[in-house]
Motif scaffolding. Structure first.
Motif: not given
Ligand code: SF4
Length: 195
Positions: A141-168
């Motif tokens: 939800l925070n990734a979505r609020r902050l406009g991050k380009k992460t997979p979780c911002a799309v589907d609401g589930v953590c993918h333990d991503c390697a995105s440059p936008d990762r907030i975790c």
């Protein structure tokens, strides 16, 4: 809820209960005078609408209200730090995930006082459930609020991503009050607040 609050106190955290976010805001205003106060990024604190009121009698640093190149650093170095938590476990542990690290640093450095304001929605089950809440509810939800380009911002589930936008990038679990902090308090509001 009662067991969680009891365990928080056993772990050295002071617990203050408020019925509403307005009561919590009033409490913060009444209890802080003449202090330097840092505030962490938080939708809960946004909902309390307390920044302007605190500035009347304190020096307050909050990048959400007054952004600046050193706003986060000044907040981390303040006498008092106020933020929320991503989850609180039944064992009375306080969990926060952070991307930059400023928010969790503000809760760890030696302080006069650290205050976590949490809605009842942040009270989770045992530690595994609290971690799941932090990773799969709060962070997406925070990734979505902050406009991050992460997979979780799309589907609401953590993918333990390697995105440059990762907030975790950092997880801090406060099992007990750190010895350098004089007072660590959890203000529990009997409403759903933030993520
Ligand atoms: S997908 Fe990435 S940014 Fe989103 S919650 Fe998981 S680790 Fe964090």
């Amino acid at each position: 809820m009662e067991k969680t609050l009891e365990n928080l106190q056993k772990n050295g955290f002071t617990v203050t209960r408020c019925a509403t976010k307005e009561d919590a805001a009033d409490y913060l205003v009444q209890t802080l005078h003449g202090k330097s106060v840092g505030m962490g990024g938080s939708m809960t604190l946004e909902a309390l609408d307390v920044y302007d009121r605190l500035t009347a009698d304190n020096t307050v640093y909050w990048h959400q209200a007054a952004p600046g190149p050193d706003a986060m650093e000044k907040a981390d170095n303040a006498q008092v730090y106020i933020t929320s938590a991503n989850a609180i476990s039944q064992e009375g542990y306080i969990l926060n995930i952070d991307g930059r690290g400023n928010r969790v640093a503000g809760t760890l450095m030696s302080k006069e006082r650290v205050i976590f304001v949490v809605g009842r929605n942040k009270l989770a089950g045992p530690m595994a459930e609290a971690l799941d809440r932090a990773r799969n509810v709060a962070a997406p939800l925070n990734a979505r609020r902050l406009g991050k380009k992460t997979p979780c911002a799309v589907d609401g589930v953590c993918h333990d991503c390697a995105s440059p936008d990762r907030i975790c990038n950092a997880l801090v679990v406060l099992w007990k009050k750190p010895m350098g902090c004089r007072s660590m308090e959890v203000v529990v509001v009997d409403e759903a607040l933030g993520y």
